[in-house]
Design a protein around this motif. Structure first.
Motif, PDB file in Angstrom:
ATOM      1  N   PRO A 198       0.814  -1.222   0.000  1.00  0.00           N
ATOM      2  CA  PRO A 198       0.000   0.000   0.000  1.00  0.00           C
ATOM      3  C   PRO A 198       0.847   1.271   0.000  1.00  0.00           C
ATOM      4  CG  PRO A 198      -0.386  -1.291   2.013  1.00  0.00           C
ATOM      5  CD  PRO A 198       0.454  -2.122   1.110  1.00  0.00           C
ATOM      6  N   LEU A 199       1.965   1.259   0.703  1.00  0.00           N
ATOM      7  CA  LEU A 199       2.831   2.447   0.708  1.00  0.00           C
ATOM      8  C   LEU A 199       3.320   2.753  -0.699  1.00  0.00           C
ATOM      9  CD1 LEU A 199       4.721   1.396   3.923  1.00  0.00           C
ATOM     10  CD2 LEU A 199       3.284   3.415   3.742  1.00  0.00           C
TER      11      LEU A 199
ATOM     12  N   GLY B 214       0.791   4.503  -2.552  1.00  0.00           N
ATOM     13  CA  GLY B 214       0.735   5.896  -2.099  1.00  0.00           C
ATOM     14  C   GLY B 214       1.798   6.763  -2.749  1.00  0.00           C
TER      15      GLY B 214
ATOM     16  N   VAL C  48      -3.374  -8.106   2.039  1.00  0.00           N
ATOM     17  CA  VAL C  48      -3.266  -6.693   1.662  1.00  0.00           C
ATOM     18  C   VAL C  48      -2.716  -6.537   0.236  1.00  0.00           C
ATOM     19  CG1 VAL C  48      -0.940  -6.261   2.593  1.00  0.00           C
ATOM     20  CG2 VAL C  48      -2.630  -4.420   2.587  1.00  0.00           C
TER      21      VAL C  48
ATOM     22  N   GLU D 278      -5.766  -6.448  -1.934  1.00  0.00           N
ATOM     23  CA  GLU D 278      -6.448  -5.157  -1.800  1.00  0.00           C
ATOM     24  C   GLU D 278      -5.755  -4.149  -2.717  1.00  0.00           C
ATOM     25  OE1 GLU D 278      -7.578  -5.566   2.996  1.00  0.00           O
ATOM     26  OE2 GLU D 278      -6.609  -3.762   2.291  1.00  0.00           O
ATOM     27  N   CYS D 279      -4.427  -4.259  -2.766  1.00  0.00           N
ATOM     28  CA  CYS D 279      -3.640  -3.289  -3.535  1.00  0.00           C
ATOM     29  C   CYS D 279      -3.660  -3.568  -5.033  1.00  0.00           C
ATOM     30  CB  CYS D 279      -2.209  -3.241  -3.007  1.00  0.00           C
ATOM     31  SG  CYS D 279      -2.117  -2.444  -1.399  1.00  0.00           S
TER      32      CYS D 279
ATOM     33  N   TRP E  11     -10.055  10.158   1.838  1.00  0.00           N
ATOM     34  CA  TRP E  11     -10.782   8.995   1.319  1.00  0.00           C
ATOM     35  C   TRP E  11     -11.260   8.061   2.411  1.00  0.00           C
ATOM     36  CZ3 TRP E  11      -5.662   9.292  -1.218  1.00  0.00           C
ATOM     37  CH2 TRP E  11      -4.683   8.485  -0.661  1.00  0.00           C
TER      38      TRP E  11
ATOM     39  N   THR F 174     -13.662   4.355  -1.421  1.00  0.00           N
ATOM     40  CA  THR F 174     -12.719   3.236  -1.505  1.00  0.00           C
ATOM     41  C   THR F 174     -13.438   1.904  -1.333  1.00  0.00           C
ATOM     42  OG1 THR F 174     -12.295   3.015   0.856  1.00  0.00           O
ATOM     43  CG2 THR F 174     -11.010   4.673  -0.309  1.00  0.00           C
ATOM     44  N   PRO F 175     -12.783   0.835  -1.769  1.00  0.00           N
ATOM     45  CA  PRO F 175     -13.303  -0.483  -1.425  1.00  0.00           C
ATOM     46  C   PRO F 175     -13.152  -0.734   0.082  1.00  0.00           C
ATOM     47  CG  PRO F 175     -11.228  -0.671  -2.644  1.00  0.00           C
ATOM     48  CD  PRO F 175     -11.561   0.776  -2.586  1.00  0.00           C
TER      49      PRO F 175
ATOM     50  N   SER G 230     -11.275  -2.024   2.213  1.00  0.00           N
ATOM     51  CA  SER G 230      -9.883  -2.501   2.265  1.00  0.00           C
ATOM     52  C   SER G 230      -9.125  -1.609   3.237  1.00  0.00           C
ATOM     53  CB  SER G 230      -9.243  -2.413   0.875  1.00  0.00           C
ATOM     54  OG  SER G 230      -9.942  -3.173  -0.083  1.00  0.00           O
ATOM     55  N   GLU G 231      -9.414  -1.763   4.519  1.00  0.00           N
ATOM     56  CA  GLU G 231      -8.873  -0.817   5.505  1.00  0.00           C
ATOM     57  C   GLU G 231      -7.347  -0.762   5.512  1.00  0.00           C
ATOM     58  OE1 GLU G 231     -11.448  -2.761   6.088  1.00  0.00           O
ATOM     59  OE2 GLU G 231     -13.058  -1.412   6.713  1.00  0.00           O
ATOM     60  N   ALA G 232      -6.702  -1.917   5.427  1.00  0.00           N
ATOM     61  CA  ALA G 232      -5.234  -1.918   5.475  1.00  0.00           C
ATOM     62  C   ALA G 232      -4.672  -1.146   4.291  1.00  0.00           C
ATOM     63  CB  ALA G 232      -4.707  -3.348   5.480  1.00  0.00           C
ATOM     64  N   ALA G 233      -5.222  -1.408   3.101  1.00  0.00           N
ATOM     65  CA  ALA G 233      -4.700  -0.748   1.904  1.00  0.00           C
ATOM     66  C   ALA G 233      -4.939   0.760   1.949  1.00  0.00           C
ATOM     67  CB  ALA G 233      -5.330  -1.345   0.649  1.00  0.00           C
ATOM     68  N   ILE G 234      -6.129   1.162   2.341  1.00  0.00           N
ATOM     69  CA  ILE G 234      -6.405   2.604   2.232  1.00  0.00           C
ATOM     70  C   ILE G 234      -5.614   3.418   3.257  1.00  0.00           C
ATOM     71  CG2 ILE G 234      -8.634   2.241   1.115  1.00  0.00           C
ATOM     72  CD1 ILE G 234     -10.048   2.965   3.710  1.00  0.00           C
TER      73      ILE G 234
ATOM     74  N   GLY H 254      -2.573   2.408   4.328  1.00  0.00           N
ATOM     75  CA  GLY H 254      -1.200   2.335   3.828  1.00  0.00           C
ATOM     76  C   GLY H 254      -0.961   3.244   2.630  1.00  0.00           C
ATOM     77  N   ILE H 255      -1.927   3.310   1.735  1.00  0.00           N
ATOM     78  CA  ILE H 255      -1.773   4.190   0.569  1.00  0.00           C
ATOM     79  C   ILE H 255      -1.699   5.644   1.044  1.00  0.00           C
ATOM     80  CG2 ILE H 255      -2.829   4.988  -1.584  1.00  0.00           C
ATOM     81  CD1 ILE H 255      -4.159   2.192  -1.806  1.00  0.00           C
TER      82      ILE H 255
END
Lengths: 310, 294
Positions: free
Chosen positions: A130-131, A134, A159, A162-163, B10, B39-40, B42-46, B48-49
């Motif tokens: 995810p990072l 970002g 995860v 998800e990404c 988001w 967002t979907p 996807s708590e971890a992804a959002i 982290g992004i």
């Protein structure tokens, strides 16, 4: 970057021809990793490490295809090769692993938590993905690409999926590189992996590519193609590289048979790509000198005992 | 977002016309367009992004629809967003705010009513802020970006229906200081009113907005004049706000008491939920008990 803190052009071999440079970088990474394992076996270094022996071609092929000034790299626990091919900071990496002030993170991070300019690593499987999305989002406007390295073991982390979904959904300029060495720590893929990695990515709407080689020029051609497509507004991409791990997961913890290891040696990228250069011995000597001097430089740096900063 | 066009926001279900499960973001997507993303799940992804984007100097706000779901992004908070700045020797900063509604009293049951912030209090490199109905939540959110760490921004969900009120004036020599945050601040104000009317016990309510790390100096200053201290939190008893206050305040030698939720999942039945969670009655009762100790 400040003027005193640049990519090490000499250690990256920037003045060499491309083929020489790629070979030279692989050789440098190989020398670094074998020296490191020696130091651990002599108890000269404390803690743990994960070397990338056998995977050097992936690292140098991909970094050669990046714009190191603006592109971002996210790496994992097996990050030394990626890092050295990114910036050539040999002494700073030795010092980091040794917990010394000269270290690229002043000895705070160690082997798997390193950062310099736009290179980052962390040791938790999948968590960097995810990072990476970002930083890809942040860099899109300036035409920057983010590369994130996964291993076959990382494919067990939710995860990641998800990404894959979000990278495709938001069309982020990111290249997922799966360095599939067929073994996660000691567990062979076939015991923990079902289906097809590339198909997983395609199911989310990503572009995909597949390579099964240690030929550095072939890997570089693919890397250049994928990265320029992403940079020019193409979809994010998932690149599955079948690779080999010629060393232990960490230190002396390999459970594979000698026969298995002998077969994998056929894919050794350093030996395989030697024919690309006229003077491999000269380059090897040059690498050995760099390693020796860098190690001495690292050893001369004071240990970070926490008295400098909180 | 109007003041800083780098900020993006988001979360799940936040677009207009719905505007989020608790309507906090209503109007934002209409006003700020592409800077607001749905967002979907996807708590971890959002999270982290958002942390990755923030690492490039771009402030980012993420909404987690229910605080109960922050466990799904725990790895991103504990092992990435808060850890990387330090292990990277401060080569990066992460201006990230994770907003989330916590808390019960709404009959939402065991997985949509908890106060889980204590699981993140104690994480080095994280700041945990909690709004209450006596201070401007907007000002607190702006302050969150001035901090140099990622922030877990806790909004107790029954506060969404409140207007910001003025805190009653505290007595000069309070019998009891009521140290609290979130919803417990208004409970404490009500308890203080009853204690003064019915028991002639005079209390000072001490609302805390930054619950991690606790500012020891200002807490000690606030409590200097009080005879006794009662710490009130909505989350379950044990390894929480009460314990942390006790750690910092033990040297003052004042009698201390604690109010928290019973240590079991939050029941669905309204009556049972009210019994499991702290109440004004329980604060009054515990405050009176402090006099029996001395």
């Amino acid at each position: 970057m400040t003027s005193g803190d640049r990519f090490n052009a000499d250690h990256l071999g920037l003045s060499l021809t491309q083929a020489e440079r790629l070979y030279f970088q692989m050789r440098l990474i190989r020398e670094f990793e074998t020296t490191l394992l020696d130091l651990f076996s002599q108890n000269a270094v404390f803690g743990t490490t994960h070397t990338c022996l056998g995977q050097e071609a992936n690292a140098v092929a991909i970094m050669e295809a990046l714009d190191r000034n603006i592109d971002t790299v996210w790496s994992n626990h097996r990050c030394h090769g990626h890092f050295l091919a990114y910036c050539g900071k040999v002494a700073e990496l030795f010092a980091e692993i040794m917990g010394r002030e000269l270290g690229v993170c002043a000895g705070r991070g160690g082997s798997q938590h390193i950062c310099w300019h736009r290179f980052h690593s962390n040791g938790v499987q999948g968590g960097i993905v995810p990072l990476a999305l970002g930083t890809a989002m942040a860099g899109k406007a300036e035409g920057a690409v983010t590369v994130v390295f996964l291993g076959d073991g990382t494919l067990g982390q939710g995860v990641v999926y998800e990404c894959l979904n979000l990278a495709a959904l938001w069309q982020l300029p990111v290249l997922f590189v799966l360095e599939d060495n067929g073994v996660a720590q000691t567990t062979p893929s076939e015991l923990v992996f079902s289906g097809n990695a590339q198909a997983r990515a395609e199911a989310f709407g990503l572009e995909s590519a597949y390579s099964d080689t240690s030929e550095v020029m072939a890997l570089h051609a693919t890397a250049s193609d994928l990265i320029s497509r992403i940079r020019n507004g193409g979809s994010p991409c998932f690149w599955h590289i079948r690779s080999v791990r010629l060393g232990p997961h960490s230190k002396g913890d390999d459970t594979r048979s000698p026969e298995q290891m002998a077969a994998l040696q056929q894919r050794d990228p350093v030996r395989l790509n030697e024919r690309l250069v006229d003077t491999p011995l000269r380059l090897e000597q040059r690498c050995k000198t760099i390693i020796r001097e860098a190690l001495a430089q690292a050893e001369a740096s004071p240990v970070n005992d926490g008295s400098l900063t909180a | 977002m109007a003041a800083d066009d780098r900020i993006m926001f988001w979360g799940e279900d936040i677009l207009d016309p719905y505007g989020g499960a608790f309507k906090v973001s209503r109007g934002l997507s209409k006003r700020f367009g592409e800077r607001v993303l749905t967002t979907p799940i996807s708590e971890a992804a959002i999270v982290g992004i958002a942390a990755g984007r923030a690492m490039r100097g771009l402030p980012t706000v993420v909404e987690i629809m229910f605080g109960d779901f922050v466990t799904l992004c725990a790895d991103q908070i504990v092992n990435h967003a808060t850890k990387l700045p330090w292990v990277y020797n401060n080569q990066v900063q992460v201006p990230l705010v994770i907003r989330t509604p916590m808390g019960g009293y709404r009959g939402y049951g065991a997985t949509h009513s908890q106060s889980l912030e204590k699981m993140f209090c104690g994480v080095p490199g994280l700041t945990v802020l909690a709004v209450n109905s006596y201070t401007d939540p907007g000002a607190l959110l702006r302050e969150a970006f001035a901090l140099e760490t990622p922030v877990l921004f806790v909004e107790q969900k029954i506060l969404y229906a409140r207007f910001v009120d003025a805190l009653p004036v505290a007595p000069e020599k309070p019998d009891v200081a009521l140290v609290c945050y979130g919803t417990m601040v208004e409970f404490s104000v009500q308890a203080a009113h009853r204690l003064s009317q019915e028991e002639e016990v005079y209390c000072k309510v001490v609302p805390v907005q930054q619950i991690w790390p606790l500012d020891e100096m200002s807490l000690v200053r606030e409590l200097q004049s009080a005879e006794r201290v009662l710490v009130i939190e909505e989350g379950t008893n044990g390894y929480g706000f009460g314990g942390e206050c006790a750690r910092l305040l033990a040297r003052l030698g004042k009698p201390m008491g604690f109010v928290a939720a019973n240590p079991h999942p939050i029941p669905n039945s309204r009556v049972y939920e009210d019994r499991a969670l702290p109440s004004v009655d329980r604060i009054v009762e515990k405050a009176i008990q402090l006099f029996e100790q001395t």
